[in-house]
Design an enzyme around this catalytic site. Structure first.
Site, PDB file in Angstrom:
ATOM      1  N   GLU A 181       0.839  -1.212   0.000  1.00 50.74           N
ATOM      2  CA  GLU A 181       0.000   0.000   0.000  1.00 50.74           C
ATOM      3  C   GLU A 181       0.866   1.251   0.000  1.00 50.74           C
ATOM      4  O   GLU A 181       2.078   1.210   0.201  1.00 50.74           O
ATOM      5  CB  GLU A 181      -0.894   0.033   1.246  1.00 50.74           C
ATOM      6  CG  GLU A 181      -2.344  -0.396   1.023  1.00 50.74           C
ATOM      7  CD  GLU A 181      -3.166   0.634   0.248  1.00 50.74           C
ATOM      8  OE1 GLU A 181      -2.597   1.650  -0.200  1.00 50.74           O
ATOM      9  OE2 GLU A 181      -4.376   0.419   0.110  1.00 50.74           O
ATOM     10  N   ASN A 219      -9.525   5.391   2.627  1.00 57.60           N
ATOM     11  CA  ASN A 219      -8.479   5.092   1.654  1.00 57.60           C
ATOM     12  C   ASN A 219      -7.948   6.360   0.996  1.00 57.60           C
ATOM     13  O   ASN A 219      -7.549   7.285   1.668  1.00 57.60           O
ATOM     14  CB  ASN A 219      -8.986   4.057   0.638  1.00 57.60           C
ATOM     15  CG  ASN A 219      -8.433   2.669   0.928  1.00 57.60           C
ATOM     16  OD1 ASN A 219      -7.258   2.508   1.227  1.00 57.60           O
ATOM     17  ND2 ASN A 219      -9.282   1.668   0.864  1.00 57.60           N
ATOM     18  N   ASP A 275      -9.564   2.444  -4.375  1.00 55.88           N
ATOM     19  CA  ASP A 275      -8.647   2.284  -3.242  1.00 55.88           C
ATOM     20  C   ASP A 275      -7.774   3.526  -3.161  1.00 55.88           C
ATOM     21  O   ASP A 275      -8.290   4.638  -3.090  1.00 55.88           O
ATOM     22  CB  ASP A 275      -7.841   0.996  -3.432  1.00 55.88           C
ATOM     23  CG  ASP A 275      -7.250   0.452  -2.148  1.00 55.88           C
ATOM     24  OD1 ASP A 275      -6.848   1.245  -1.278  1.00 55.88           O
ATOM     25  OD2 ASP A 275      -7.149  -0.780  -2.011  1.00 55.88           O
TER      26      ASP A 275
END
Length: 281
Positions: A15, A143, A192
């Site tokens: 991420e 997110n 996302d």
């Protein structure tokens, strides 16, 4: 445009790619493995920092070091690797997720519950001196967060909504007037992590959608790049001239993950990014 593997890896939940302009490197995290990775695209050099808790995001600090969004709050690493808490606020069943640094140098950090219970997360703003304020409550999976080139708009994703939302930024730096900019249709995945390019367009990774999309400031979909992974998680421009788009990916929840799932991908010469500020603390 075709994705290449920049860093072969087996990240559980890669991420938060972030370009560290001062160091000429890309920072990204593996949340559930509690690791902060760096990658120098010129030398190929890589480092790995193990954190003591799940780490949702890591951003460069002015003067060196990192600010990290951990399970139990916001932590700071100095340039020598020494750790201290900026704000410790443990909530059972909750962890830090994606985060971004605003134009004024403050950190905007999201949280979510491990069980993804609806409304169990937040988006909060952390000033360099540790003062905090909740920007959004009742979030489920906080997110992507990013600002327009002029700093007058905020883009934000709460993934289960399937929306990319936009706010206006008031004179005090806080958002107002939340409204949908775009919605991802059922079957195309969930929005996302995101980044904003120099044209003011928003790039967003689609979890379970196997692609990144680019939306104009007016909300029109003007580019879709298919990827060789099912679960891209976030994207950021980096490298020389901020022209390469780096994309983190995940293996979490896949029955039989195969490469390049879990690796750091790159789209060469995808556009032109913005040089984001470091955390001012």
């Amino acid at each position: 445009m075709r994705a290449e593997t920049a860093v072969p890896a087996t990240a559980v939940l890669g991420e938060g790619p972030t370009w560290d302009a001062a160091a000429g490197r890309l920072i990204w995290v593996d949340i559930l493995a509690s690791r902060v990775h760096t990658f120098d695209p010129v030398t190929g050099g890589r480092t790995v920092l193990a954190t003591e808790q799940h780490v949702g995001a890591a951003k460069p600090r002015a003067g060196g070091g990192l600010v990290v969004n951990l399970r139990d709050g916001i932590g700071l690493y100095d340039a020598a690797g020494r750790f201290r808490w900026l704000r410790h606020e443990a909530v059972p069943g909750r962890r830090g997720n994606d985060a971004a640094v605003a134009p004024d140098g403050a950190l905007w950090a999201g949280t979510m519950r491990y069980d993804e219970a609806p409304g169990g997360g937040t988006l909060a703003r952390f000033a360099p001196d540790g003062r905090a304020g909740t920007v959004l409550a009742g979030v489920t999976v906080s997110n992507g967060t990013g600002w327009s080139p002029d700093g007058r708009r905020l883009y934000y994703v709460d993934s289960p909504t399937r929306r990319l939302d936009v706010f206006d930024i008031r004179e005090d730096g806080l958002p107002t007037g939340r409204r949908p900019l775009a919605e991802v249709e059922p079957g195309a995945g969930y929005p996302d992590g995101l980044t904003v390019d120099a044209d003011g367009c928003v790039w967003v990774a689609l979890w379970d959608g196997g692609a990144v999309r680019r939306y104009t400031p007016g909300g029109a979909l003007d580019r879709v790049v298919e990827l060789p992974v099912r679960r891209p998680t976030a994207c950021a421009f980096g490298g020389a001239g901020l022209r390469d788009l780096y994309i983190t990916t995940a293996r979490a929840g896949l029955a039989a993950p195969r490469q390049p799932a879990g690796s750091l991908l790159v789209l060469r010469d995808a556009g032109r990014g913005l040089c984001g500020p470091p955390f001012a603390g």
